[in-house]
Design an enzyme around this catalytic site. Structure first.
Site, PDB file in Angstrom:
ATOM      1  CE  LYS A 113      16.691   7.259  40.739  1.00 16.22           C
ATOM      2  NZ  LYS A 113      16.255   5.885  40.598  1.00 16.22           N
ATOM      3  CD  GLU A 160      21.412  11.841  36.136  1.00 15.63           C
ATOM      4  OE1 GLU A 160      21.356  13.054  35.914  1.00 15.63           O
ATOM      5  OE2 GLU A 160      21.215  11.343  36.991  1.00 15.63           O
ATOM      6  CB  SER A 180      14.227   1.567  45.973  1.00 19.09           C
ATOM      7  OG  SER A 180      14.177   0.575  44.799  1.00 19.09           O
TER       8      SER A 180
END
Ligand SMILES: *Cc1c(COP(=O)(O)O)cnc(C)c1O
Length: 398
Positions: A91, A113, A380
């Site tokens: 991210k 969010e 990830s």
């Protein structure tokens, strides 16, 4: 397989994508599009971005040859280690890029969010580092499942707001963040966390995440002098997957496989397998595949992993599925848990539950590919955030 044709000027990927946003947001979206166009290929901007990616995030993230998994699964397995980035997932590649764009636009406040809390943590982190006021929206159900990340966001100085509407998960947090943006758009930038939302977000997020695939291709070629047979990534909104796939999209011999959350079964409300089970519709400003009922009402998604628990998917994935360039499959909650345990035991890596979905399918695929073939799995994120949820589910059977 059809050739890939993008019409990114208008923000469409085939028939998917576009900008279906309320009028009040249109000018902010156009401003963002213009700023992005201006800085995308700007040397000073990219030098700054690369400076932070290297010296703050720790890029390039390594590719690890997974010795024990390879032996066990009968195929060479390589892991792209986004779990080793600062804050523990992919991210941050996107939040650093978008925070730099916010600074270029002179915005004094950022909002986001979050589902699993990883995007919230990555946003709170850049908010602290760049000294920008930060507000994060998170569903109350996710606050329960991801308490560690909720605490991290507060420690990092963000204002964390719980959302109780709908299923109190990612979709509802996204709706609430969009509402905030509409009210405060003059001084606020909304850092969308996945390759979703109205144009230009899916393109911007994909570009900032494409470093995963670009690095992987280079690293893998250097290690083996070849390209892999297949690349696997999990798909929530689709940002780690699109970032990974983008590096290989023109290599037609490389199979690309996105793994969605199959949840507890195929019935509505039991899964988040948007591409396998969804239909065309509009959600959060984009035309894409959505899990909906006969009337077009959005059906709540379910996944064991909060980060995959979203009833839509990035429009570029819907397009890549429609032309057959990427294969999409789904893996259930219990299969993901099984893969979670296997990766812990065999490689000494505790993965995020999202990532575990990619591993379960990676195992199936490895058996199909067989010896001497090479497979890259996008790791990830790391699983520290999930340990108490896994303990709750497995009890002493860890
Ligand atoms: C957020 C998250 C995902 C899912 O989001 P995408 O946008 O589909 O990548 C997957 N893995 C981890 C570790 C995450 O934090």
């Amino acid at each position: 397989m059809k050739d890939i044709e993008y019409n990114e000027k208008k923000g469409y990927f085939g028939e998917f994508g576009g900008r279906y946003a309320p009028e009040i947001l249109t000018s902010a979206l156009i401003e963002l599009e213009e700023v992005y166009k201006k800085f995308k290929n700007n040397k000073k901007f990219n030098d700054k971005l690369n400076y932070y990616l290297k010296n703050y995030v720790g890029r390039p993230s390594p590719i690890t040859y997974a010795e024990r998994l390879s032996k066990e699964w009968g195929c060479n397995v390589y892991l792209k280690r986004e779990d080793l980035n600062h804050t523990g997932a992919h991210k941050i590649n996107n939040t650093i890029g978008q925070a730099l764009l916010a600074l270029e636009m002179g915005k004094k406040r950022i909002i986001a969010e979050t589902g699993a809390g990883q995007h919230g943590v990555a946003t709170a982190t850049v908010g602290a580092m760049f000294n920008i006021e930060t507000v994060i929206y998170m569903g109350n159900e996710d606050l329960r499942r991801q308490e560690l990340n909720a605490i991290r966001m507060k420690m990092l100085g963000a204002n964390l707001i719980g959302v109780s509407s709908g299923t109190a998960t990612l979709k509802d947090a996204t709706s609430e963040a969009m509402r905030d943006w509409a009210l405060n758009v003059s001084h606020t930038h909304y850092i969308v966390g996945s390759a979703i939302g109205p144009h230009p977000f899916p393109t911007i997020v994909r570009d900032f995440q494409s470093i995963i695939g670009i690095e992987s291709r280079k690293q893998f070629k250097k290690l083996t002098n070849k390209l892999p047979s297949a690349v696997v990534a999990c798909v929530g909104g689709g940002s780690n997957a699109i970032g990974m796939f983008y590096g290989f999209i023109k290599d037609k011999d490389v199979r690309l496989i996105g793994v969605e959350a199959g949840g507890r079964g195929n019935l509505p409300g039991e899964h988040s397998a948007t591409i396998s089970q969804g239909k065309i519709g509009y959600l959060h400003g984009t035309k894409t595949l959505i899990i909906q009922d006969e009337q077009g009402q959005i059906v709540p998604a379910h996944s064991i992993s909060a980060g995959l628990d979203y009833p839509g998917v990035g429009p570029e994935h819907a397009y890549l599925a429609s032309i057959g360039r990427v294969e999409y499959v789904s893996v259930s909650d219990s299969e993901a848990l099984e893969a979670f345990k296997e990766l812990c035991r065999l490689e000494g890596i505790i993965p995020a539950l999202e990532t575990a979905h990619a591993f379960y399918y990676g195992k199936k695929l490895a058996k199909e590919l067989g010896k001497n073939k090479n497979l890259i799995i996008c790791l990830s994120g790391r699983g520290d955030k999930d340990v108490s949820e896994v303990k709750r589910l497995l009890g002493d059977n860890l």
